[in-house]
Design a protein around this motif. Structure first.
Motif, mmCIF file in Angstrom:
data_model
loop_
_atom_site.group_PDB
_atom_site.id
_atom_site.type_symbol
_atom_site.label_atom_id
_atom_site.label_comp_id
_atom_site.label_asym_id
_atom_site.label_seq_id
_atom_site.Cartn_x
_atom_site.Cartn_y
_atom_site.Cartn_z
ATOM 1 N N LEU A 4 36.935 24.051 61.030
ATOM 2 C CA LEU A 4 37.682 23.172 60.146
ATOM 3 C C LEU A 4 37.256 21.718 60.352
ATOM 4 N N ILE A 5 37.170 21.299 61.592
ATOM 5 C CA ILE A 5 36.781 19.915 61.890
ATOM 6 C C ILE A 5 35.336 19.658 61.476
ATOM 7 N N GLU A 6 34.451 20.616 61.723
ATOM 8 C CA GLU A 6 33.058 20.463 61.301
ATOM 9 C C GLU A 6 32.954 20.356 59.784
ATOM 10 N N THR A 7 33.723 21.162 59.080
ATOM 11 C CA THR A 7 33.720 21.107 57.619
ATOM 12 C C THR A 7 34.258 19.767 57.134
ATOM 13 N N ALA A 8 35.319 19.280 57.765
ATOM 14 C CA ALA A 8 35.874 17.970 57.397
ATOM 15 C C ALA A 8 34.843 16.869 57.645
ATOM 16 N N ALA A 9 34.133 16.938 58.753
ATOM 17 C CA ALA A 9 33.103 15.940 59.060
ATOM 18 C C ALA A 9 31.983 15.976 58.017
ATOM 19 N N GLU A 10 31.583 17.167 57.603
ATOM 20 C CA GLU A 10 30.554 17.293 56.560
ATOM 21 C C GLU A 10 31.045 16.714 55.238
ATOM 22 N N LEU A 11 32.293 16.991 54.899
ATOM 23 C CA LEU A 11 32.872 16.445 53.671
ATOM 24 C C LEU A 11 32.926 14.923 53.747
ATOM 25 N N GLN A 12 33.320 14.406 54.889
ATOM 26 C CA GLN A 12 33.369 12.958 55.080
ATOM 27 C C GLN A 12 31.983 12.347 54.893
ATOM 28 N N VAL A 80 43.767 17.340 40.980
ATOM 29 C CA VAL A 80 43.453 17.938 42.278
ATOM 30 C C VAL A 80 42.284 18.903 42.097
ATOM 31 N N VAL A 81 41.271 18.756 42.947
ATOM 32 C CA VAL A 81 40.084 19.594 42.901
ATOM 33 C C VAL A 81 40.220 20.639 43.999
ATOM 34 N N LEU A 82 40.204 21.909 43.604
ATOM 35 C CA LEU A 82 40.374 23.009 44.553
ATOM 36 C C LEU A 82 39.003 23.626 44.830
ATOM 37 N N LEU A 83 38.505 23.399 46.049
ATOM 38 C CA LEU A 83 37.167 23.817 46.431
ATOM 39 C C LEU A 83 37.207 24.755 47.624
ATOM 40 N N ARG A 84 36.033 25.289 47.949
ATOM 41 C CA ARG A 84 35.862 26.110 49.144
ATOM 42 C C ARG A 84 34.532 25.714 49.775
ATOM 43 N N SER A 85 34.543 25.532 51.093
ATOM 44 C CA SER A 85 33.310 25.195 51.807
ATOM 45 C C SER A 85 32.398 26.416 51.865
ATOM 46 N N ASN A 86 31.161 26.209 52.287
ATOM 47 C CA ASN A 86 30.229 27.336 52.463
ATOM 48 C C ASN A 86 30.776 28.356 53.445
ATOM 49 N N GLY A 87 31.567 27.898 54.405
ATOM 50 C CA GLY A 87 32.164 28.788 55.397
ATOM 51 C C GLY A 87 33.480 29.402 54.953
ATOM 52 N N GLY A 88 33.912 29.121 53.732
ATOM 53 C CA GLY A 88 35.128 29.717 53.193
ATOM 54 C C GLY A 88 36.401 28.934 53.427
ATOM 55 N N ILE A 89 36.314 27.727 53.947
ATOM 56 C CA ILE A 89 37.515 26.922 54.213
ATOM 57 C C ILE A 89 37.992 26.255 52.923
ATOM 58 N N PRO A 90 39.273 26.437 52.569
ATOM 59 C CA PRO A 90 39.814 25.788 51.374
ATOM 60 C C PRO A 90 39.858 24.267 51.537
ATOM 61 N N ILE A 91 39.492 23.580 50.475
ATOM 62 C CA ILE A 91 39.511 22.114 50.446
ATOM 63 C C ILE A 91 40.295 21.690 49.209
ATOM 64 N N ASP A 92 41.349 20.884 49.407
ATOM 65 C CA ASP A 92 42.142 20.329 48.313
ATOM 66 C C ASP A 92 41.889 18.829 48.258
ATOM 67 N N ILE A 93 41.351 18.366 47.149
ATOM 68 C CA ILE A 93 41.061 16.942 47.007
ATOM 69 C C ILE A 93 41.947 16.367 45.916
ATOM 70 N N ALA A 94 42.908 15.526 46.325
ATOM 71 C CA ALA A 94 43.788 14.840 45.385
ATOM 72 C C ALA A 94 43.041 13.625 44.834
ATOM 73 N N LEU A 95 43.008 13.504 43.519
ATOM 74 C CA LEU A 95 42.346 12.373 42.879
ATOM 75 C C LEU A 95 43.334 11.224 42.778
ATOM 76 N N GLY A 96 43.219 10.289 43.688
ATOM 77 C CA GLY A 96 44.156 9.183 43.775
ATOM 78 C C GLY A 96 43.842 8.071 42.794
ATOM 79 N N GLY A 97 44.860 7.314 42.460
ATOM 80 C CA GLY A 97 44.688 6.178 41.576
ATOM 81 C C GLY A 97 45.874 5.239 41.553
ATOM 82 N N LEU A 98 47.010 5.709 42.077
ATOM 83 C CA LEU A 98 48.201 4.865 42.123
ATOM 84 C C LEU A 98 48.023 3.747 43.149
ATOM 85 N N PRO A 99 48.706 2.621 42.978
ATOM 86 C CA PRO A 99 48.603 1.541 43.969
ATOM 87 C C PRO A 99 48.914 2.027 45.393
ATOM 88 N N PHE A 100 49.914 2.900 45.547
ATOM 89 C CA PHE A 100 50.207 3.424 46.889
ATOM 90 C C PHE A 100 49.006 4.172 47.455
#
Length: 188
Positions: A4-12, A80-100
């Motif tokens: 999970l951490i390796e996948t997050a690092a690759e995404l980053q 929200v973009v619902l993806l899966r890494s090559n290793g099968g880990i689910p990735i949820d990417i919220a498309l932000g735009g609000l000032p917060f």
């Protein structure tokens, strides 16, 4: 957990190559900001604004597998973009735009998760706002852990100031009242 951490690092690294503004939220942020817990997916806020979401979605879908048919249409409609890494880990990417979301992303900082691995995660205050807005039972467990760990370091006034207009749009004042009671009760 290492996968999970390796996948997050690759995404980053992918986001950084695109020069995108982002931060990890969800379970990865809770591990550092609150009570550690098991997480099986990666949650990210990616600043996409409100007019060019398609270019972000298209590039993401060109580089990661979609978790559903019609992923592009779903992502643009639901932000929200619902993806899966090559290793099968689910990735949820919220498309932000609000000032917060802009502020939360800019306030994020790098945190060490493993040797030679730092991830850009949101601040505890911002994580509480996101969790209270989502308002699921597991989010409230996470909030309790974050409040317990962060204590007086939390800026209750800032949290409530940002949460109030968000829950008003959603029509859920109960989440605001519940969080206000939790935050003020922890200081009495």
């Amino acid at each position: 957990m290492n996968d999970l951490i390796e996948t997050a690092a690759e995404l980053q690294e992918f986001f950084e190559r695109q020069r995108w503004e982002f931060c990890f939220i969800g379970g990865l942020a809770v591990i550092h900001r609150g009570e550690p817990r098991l997480t099986r997916d990666i949650d990210v806020t990616l600043l996409a604004g409100f007019s060019e979401e398609a270019k972000f979605v298209d590039l993401l879908l060109d580089n990661y597998a979609a978790r559903m048919p019609s992923a592009r249409e779903f992502a643009i409609e639901n932000r929200v973009v619902l993806l899966r890494s090559n290793g099968g880990i689910p990735i949820d990417i919220a498309l932000g735009g609000l000032p917060f979301e802009e502020e939360a992303t800019r306030r994020a900082c790098l945190v060490s998760y493993a040797r030679n691995c730092t991830l850009r995660i949101c601040q505890a205050d911002d994580l509480i706002i996101m969790k209270a807005f989502a308002d699921r039972s597991e989010d409230w467990r996470d909030i309790d852990g974050i409040v317990a760990k962060q204590g007086n370091q939390l800026d209750s006034k800032r949290i409530l100031r940002h949460l109030e207009p968000l829950v008003a749009v959603k029509g859920n004042r109960g989440a605001f009242a519940r969080l206000k009671e939790l935050l003020t009760g922890s200081r009495d």
